[in-house]
Design a protein around this motif. Structure first.
Motif, short mmCIF file in Angstrom:
data_model
loop_
_atom_site.label_atom_id
_atom_site.label_comp_id
_atom_site.label_asym_id
_atom_site.label_seq_id
_atom_site.Cartn_x
_atom_site.Cartn_y
_atom_site.Cartn_z
N GLY A 74 0.80 -1.22 0.00
CA GLY A 74 0.00 0.00 0.00
C GLY A 74 0.83 1.26 0.00
N THR A 75 2.06 1.18 0.47
CA THR A 75 2.93 2.36 0.50
C THR A 75 4.13 2.21 -0.43
OG1 THR A 75 4.14 1.46 2.41
CG2 THR A 75 2.26 2.89 2.87
N THR A 76 4.15 1.15 -1.22
CA THR A 76 5.25 0.91 -2.16
C THR A 76 4.75 1.14 -3.57
OG1 THR A 76 6.07 -0.80 -0.64
CG2 THR A 76 7.04 -0.74 -2.84
N PRO A 77 5.32 2.09 -4.31
CA PRO A 77 4.71 2.52 -5.58
C PRO A 77 4.79 1.52 -6.72
CG PRO A 77 6.79 3.66 -5.21
CD PRO A 77 6.49 2.91 -3.96
N ASN A 78 5.80 0.66 -6.75
CA ASN A 78 5.95 -0.22 -7.90
C ASN A 78 6.81 -1.42 -7.52
OD1 ASN A 78 8.86 0.53 -8.31
ND2 ASN A 78 7.95 2.53 -8.79
N TRP A 79 6.96 -2.34 -8.49
CA TRP A 79 7.66 -3.59 -8.21
C TRP A 79 9.12 -3.38 -7.85
CZ3 TRP A 79 11.56 -6.28 -11.02
CH2 TRP A 79 11.99 -5.62 -12.18
N ILE A 80 9.77 -2.40 -8.50
CA ILE A 80 11.19 -2.16 -8.21
C ILE A 80 11.36 -1.68 -6.78
CG2 ILE A 80 13.14 -0.63 -8.73
CD1 ILE A 80 12.47 -0.87 -11.67
N GLU A 81 10.53 -0.72 -6.37
CA GLU A 81 10.66 -0.20 -5.01
C GLU A 81 10.27 -1.24 -3.96
OE1 GLU A 81 12.23 2.64 -4.19
OE2 GLU A 81 12.61 2.64 -6.35
N TRP A 82 9.40 -2.19 -4.35
CA TRP A 82 9.07 -3.27 -3.43
C TRP A 82 10.31 -4.11 -3.13
CZ3 TRP A 82 8.99 -8.54 -2.80
CH2 TRP A 82 8.13 -9.05 -1.82
N PHE A 83 11.05 -4.46 -4.17
CA PHE A 83 12.26 -5.26 -3.96
C PHE A 83 13.37 -4.44 -3.31
CE2 PHE A 83 10.24 -8.18 -6.98
CZ PHE A 83 10.49 -9.38 -6.35
N VAL A 84 13.43 -3.14 -3.62
CA VAL A 84 14.40 -2.28 -2.93
C VAL A 84 14.11 -2.26 -1.43
CG1 VAL A 84 15.13 0.12 -2.60
CG2 VAL A 84 14.94 -0.81 -4.91
N THR A 85 12.83 -2.10 -1.07
CA THR A 85 12.46 -2.07 0.34
C THR A 85 12.72 -3.40 1.03
OG1 THR A 85 10.75 -0.43 -0.14
CG2 THR A 85 10.57 -1.59 1.96
N LEU A 86 12.42 -4.50 0.35
CA LEU A 86 12.71 -5.82 0.93
C LEU A 86 14.21 -5.97 1.19
CD1 LEU A 86 11.83 -8.66 1.76
CD2 LEU A 86 12.02 -9.35 -0.64
N SER A 87 15.03 -5.54 0.23
CA SER A 87 16.48 -5.63 0.39
C SER A 87 16.95 -4.74 1.55
CB SER A 87 17.18 -5.21 -0.91
OG SER A 87 16.85 -6.10 -1.96
N LEU A 88 16.39 -3.54 1.65
CA LEU A 88 16.74 -2.65 2.76
C LEU A 88 16.32 -3.24 4.10
CD1 LEU A 88 15.81 0.83 1.24
CD2 LEU A 88 18.11 0.10 1.95
N ASN A 89 15.15 -3.86 4.14
CA ASN A 89 14.68 -4.46 5.39
C ASN A 89 15.60 -5.58 5.85
OD1 ASN A 89 12.56 -2.68 5.35
ND2 ASN A 89 11.00 -4.18 4.78
N PHE A 90 16.07 -6.38 4.90
CA PHE A 90 17.02 -7.44 5.25
C PHE A 90 18.32 -6.82 5.75
CE2 PHE A 90 20.58 -10.22 4.29
CZ PHE A 90 20.20 -11.39 4.95
N ARG A 91 18.79 -5.80 5.05
CA ARG A 91 20.02 -5.11 5.44
C ARG A 91 19.89 -4.56 6.86
NH1 ARG A 91 22.17 0.17 5.11
NH2 ARG A 91 24.37 0.28 4.42
N HIS A 92 18.75 -3.95 7.18
CA HIS A 92 18.54 -3.42 8.53
C HIS A 92 18.58 -4.54 9.57
CE1 HIS A 92 16.18 0.17 6.63
NE2 HIS A 92 17.49 0.32 6.55
N ALA A 93 17.97 -5.68 9.25
CA ALA A 93 17.96 -6.81 10.20
C ALA A 93 19.39 -7.27 10.50
CB ALA A 93 17.13 -7.96 9.65
N VAL A 94 20.22 -7.34 9.47
CA VAL A 94 21.60 -7.76 9.67
C VAL A 94 22.36 -6.73 10.49
CG1 VAL A 94 23.79 -8.31 8.54
CG2 VAL A 94 21.64 -9.15 7.57
#
Length: 229
Positions: A74-94
């Protein structure tokens, strides 16, 4: 001594304690005797739950990975930004557990992540990426994200967030100039790296193709298959 009818310690409490020790004092501080002292049990009791220290570290790796939250469509504009956010979320977890990052190199829980990969592959095919290209994108994202997170975690705290911080204006003038002109943080550059990879790997997919919606608000743990009864 006979095994007690009721376990003296919980499996999860051992993992939580191990991760807490590693976060606070580093990987070397996490030994079986230290864990036993923290849990107020004898070291042999740990073998009721774990075959060896390696199995505990596998649990630590899993605990880090399952903190990763799936992006909100709902807050992610497109498929690219969805995968960017997923990658950032994993990076934050690490980076929340940077002392434990080396554990992921040896014990990355692929079995935990396989459902995440399945959901990601489904999302890619739904926006028009051929099935035989999904592995290219997923493997590339995997390597970029894990490599970047561990590389950042391994930096000395004084170098945290700095890129090419040792470039010298006298001996590396071109690089030093580029560093001085850079206005992006390490996280912003990582995000742009993911965008560049996705645009280059799938140039035939419109940048505004929608993000996946079936996993909104979940964590990686929510995608795990149920335990066998």
């Amino acid at each position: 001594m006979p095994r007690p009818v009721s376990p003296l310690i919980r499996h999860d409490s051992v993992i939580e304690t191990a991760l807490r020790i590693i976060d606070a004092e580093g990987l070397e501080a996490c030994s079986l005797p230290r864990l036993a002292r923290e849990l107020n049990v004898r070291a042999p009791s740990l073998y009721h739950h774990f075959a060896d220290k390696a199995e505990i570290l596998r649990g630590v790796a899993r605990a880090i990975v399952v903190e990763t939250r799936m992006p909100d469509a709902g807050t992610t504009p497109n498929w690219i930004e969805w995968f960017v956010t997923l990658s950032l979320n994993f990076r934050h977890a690490v980076l929340r557990h940077r002392n434990a990052a080396p554990v992921l190199l040896r014990f990355m829980p692929r079995d935990v992540l396989i459902r995440t990969y399945e959901q990601s592959a489904l999302s890619l095919t739904e926006i028009g990426i051929p099935a035989d290209q999904c592995v290219l994108l997923l493997d590339g994202l995997d390597k970029l994200t894990l490599g970047a997170a561990i590389s950042e975690a391994a930096k000395d705290p004084s170098e945290d967030g700095r890129l090419f911080g040792t470039a010298d204006a006298e001996t590396e003038p071109t690089l030093a100039t580029a560093v001085a002109l850079n206005r992006k943080s390490a996280e912003e550059i990582f995000a742009e790296t993911i965008r560049s990879f996705l645009r280059g790997a799938a140039p035939y997919i419109p940048a505004d193709a929608p993000p996946p919606r079936s996993v909104t608000g979940m964590t990686v743990a929510d995608l795990e298959p149920p335990a066998a009864s």
